[in-house]
Scaffold this motif. Structure first.
Motif, PDB file in Angstrom:
ATOM      1  N   LEU A 107       0.838  -1.188   0.000  1.00  0.00           N
ATOM      2  CA  LEU A 107       0.000   0.000   0.000  1.00  0.00           C
ATOM      3  C   LEU A 107       0.881   1.250   0.000  1.00  0.00           C
ATOM      4  O   LEU A 107       1.897   1.311   0.699  1.00  0.00           O
ATOM      5  N   ALA A 108       0.467   2.250  -0.786  1.00  0.00           N
ATOM      6  CA  ALA A 108       1.229   3.495  -0.838  1.00  0.00           C
ATOM      7  C   ALA A 108       1.333   4.129   0.541  1.00  0.00           C
ATOM      8  O   ALA A 108       2.363   4.707   0.899  1.00  0.00           O
ATOM      9  N   ALA A 109       0.278   4.009   1.347  1.00  0.00           N
ATOM     10  CA  ALA A 109       0.301   4.576   2.685  1.00  0.00           C
ATOM     11  C   ALA A 109       1.373   3.917   3.557  1.00  0.00           C
ATOM     12  O   ALA A 109       1.945   4.561   4.447  1.00  0.00           O
ATOM     13  N   GLN A 110       1.657   2.623   3.299  1.00  0.00           N
ATOM     14  CA  GLN A 110       2.720   1.944   4.034  1.00  0.00           C
ATOM     15  C   GLN A 110       4.100   2.371   3.523  1.00  0.00           C
ATOM     16  O   GLN A 110       5.028   2.594   4.305  1.00  0.00           O
ATOM     17  N   CYS A 134       5.024   5.076   2.343  1.00  0.00           N
ATOM     18  CA  CYS A 134       5.352   6.453   2.733  1.00  0.00           C
ATOM     19  C   CYS A 134       6.272   6.520   3.941  1.00  0.00           C
ATOM     20  O   CYS A 134       6.992   7.504   4.138  1.00  0.00           O
ATOM     21  N   MET A 135       6.245   5.459   4.754  1.00  0.00           N
ATOM     22  CA  MET A 135       7.062   5.479   5.960  1.00  0.00           C
ATOM     23  C   MET A 135       8.555   5.597   5.627  1.00  0.00           C
ATOM     24  O   MET A 135       9.353   6.068   6.427  1.00  0.00           O
ATOM     25  N   SER A 157       4.808  11.301  -1.210  1.00  0.00           N
ATOM     26  CA  SER A 157       3.993  11.132  -0.004  1.00  0.00           C
ATOM     27  C   SER A 157       2.551  10.750  -0.323  1.00  0.00           C
ATOM     28  O   SER A 157       1.718  10.681   0.588  1.00  0.00           O
ATOM     29  N   ALA A 158       2.232  10.496  -1.595  1.00  0.00           N
ATOM     30  CA  ALA A 158       0.867  10.096  -1.972  1.00  0.00           C
ATOM     31  C   ALA A 158       0.492   8.811  -1.239  1.00  0.00           C
ATOM     32  O   ALA A 158       1.299   7.876  -1.138  1.00  0.00           O
ATOM     33  N   THR A 159      -0.729   8.739  -0.734  1.00  0.00           N
ATOM     34  CA  THR A 159      -1.161   7.585   0.061  1.00  0.00           C
ATOM     35  C   THR A 159      -2.202   6.729  -0.654  1.00  0.00           C
ATOM     36  O   THR A 159      -2.660   5.729  -0.100  1.00  0.00           O
ATOM     37  N   ASP A 160      -2.570   7.101  -1.863  1.00  0.00           N
ATOM     38  CA  ASP A 160      -3.581   6.324  -2.575  1.00  0.00           C
ATOM     39  C   ASP A 160      -2.923   5.207  -3.375  1.00  0.00           C
ATOM     40  O   ASP A 160      -1.812   5.322  -3.860  1.00  0.00           O
ATOM     41  N   SER A 199      -1.385   1.434  -4.579  1.00  0.00           N
ATOM     42  CA  SER A 199      -0.351   0.509  -4.105  1.00  0.00           C
ATOM     43  C   SER A 199       0.795   0.429  -5.109  1.00  0.00           C
ATOM     44  O   SER A 199       0.686   0.931  -6.230  1.00  0.00           O
TER      45      SER A 199
END
Length: 307
Positions: free
Chosen positions: A51-54, A56-57, A87-90, A92
């Motif tokens: 996932l993009a949100a992951q 980003c870390m 930093s996009a979170t949408d 994968s």
């Protein structure tokens, strides 16, 4: 808004079809993403997308600095080329890679530091659900760096020819002739022959004498130069054969229009024998590039031979 060049010269400075150099087509695009010949690469591999949100870390300051401030690259399922991690979170990513230059302003990468970077990346497995795969193995990085250093020493080759005026050249006249030849003025104060789409010039024209750059202020002040130098750095030139030939065309144009004589980079009068030797040296250099698997003007060369 008025054109400052036109305002100073009283007319537009344009290429003259009778003498302008041709526009060369772009032979190959610059690579985006890992450069395995000149970088240490760690790819995160596994069966599932991240996932993009992951992902980003990786950009968080604690991880970014612990990982030695690498370049970070990703590919989404529909991507055909690498893209910088943002930093996009949408969505994968199917692919994630980190890269470090073998040789950088910070120094040389070592097998020991490559091992430490791998161990740090391995701590991310629990968060990303993927394991790091180093390319190459950390133990071989020292040898890889030595190879890159040898290439830099052997291939950092430059070619240049200087036109020394029978009398000093007015900078104003140099601007006019460079424009006629189709050369572009650069922010660094040189006149460049460029290949559209390539980040570095094929060759540059710079002053010979007291100054190392041109400027509109110098034109207004009526400054003069002993002559001009036309040259290029071979590793950063996308078409070295054409650049060499066209460098001499430009140099001879200055001799004919402004009055001058050709001198080698050793500041001795250039003879036909010297020119043949320069061409031979170019051919020998191209063989060296081929032997080490490097292409002048490529992304790898621009990375290994910074401006």
């Amino acid at each position: 808004m008025s054109d400052p060049v036109e305002a100073i010269f009283g007319e537009r400075l344009e290429a003259d079809p009778a003498v302008a150099l041709p526009k060369l087509p772009l032979t190959s695009k610059q690579k985006i993403g890992p450069l395995h010949k000149v970088q240490y690469v760690i790819e995160f591999v596994g069966p599932r997308s991240v996932l993009a949100a992951q992902a980003c870390m990786l950009l968080a300051p604690n991880w970014y600095h612990a990982l030695g401030q690498p370049q970070m690259w990703v590919m989404r399922p529909a991507d055909l080329r690498w893209q910088p991690l943002t930093s996009a979170t949408d969505g994968s990513y199917d692919s994630i890679a980190l890269t470090w230059d073998l040789i950088s302003d910070a120094g040389l990468l070592t097998s020991a530091s490559a091992t430490q970077l791998y161990l740090t990346a391995d701590r991310l497995t629990q968060y990303l659900g993927r394991r790091p795969m180093p390319l190459p193995e950390p133990a071989t990085v020292d040898e890889m760096v030595r190879t890159a250093q040898s290439a830099r020493e052997a291939l950092d080759i430059g070619f240049s020819v200087t036109v020394v005026g029978h009398h000093d050249f007015r900078e104003r006249d140099i601007w006019v002739q460079c424009a006629r030849l189709g050369l572009e003025f650069s922010p660094e104060g040189s006149f460049d022959w460029r290949m559209a789409g390539h980040p570095t010039p094929l060759f540059s024209v710079v002053p010979f004498g007291q100054s190392d750059s041109f400027s509109l202020g110098a034109v207004q002040a009526g400054l003069t130069h002993t002559g001009v130098t036309v040259g290029f750095n071979m590793p950063r030139c996308a078409a070295p054969r054409q650049a060499l030939e066209s460098s001499f065309i430009v140099a001879k144009h200055f001799c004919q229009t402004l009055g001058g004589a050709l001198f080698s980079d050793e500041q001795t009068p250039l003879t036909p024998s010297d020119y043949r030797q320069i061409v031979q040296s170019m051919d020998q250099a191209l063989v060296l590039f081929s032997h080490v698997g490097m292409i002048p003007g490529s992304s790898e060369c621009l990375k290994l031979f910074p401006a």
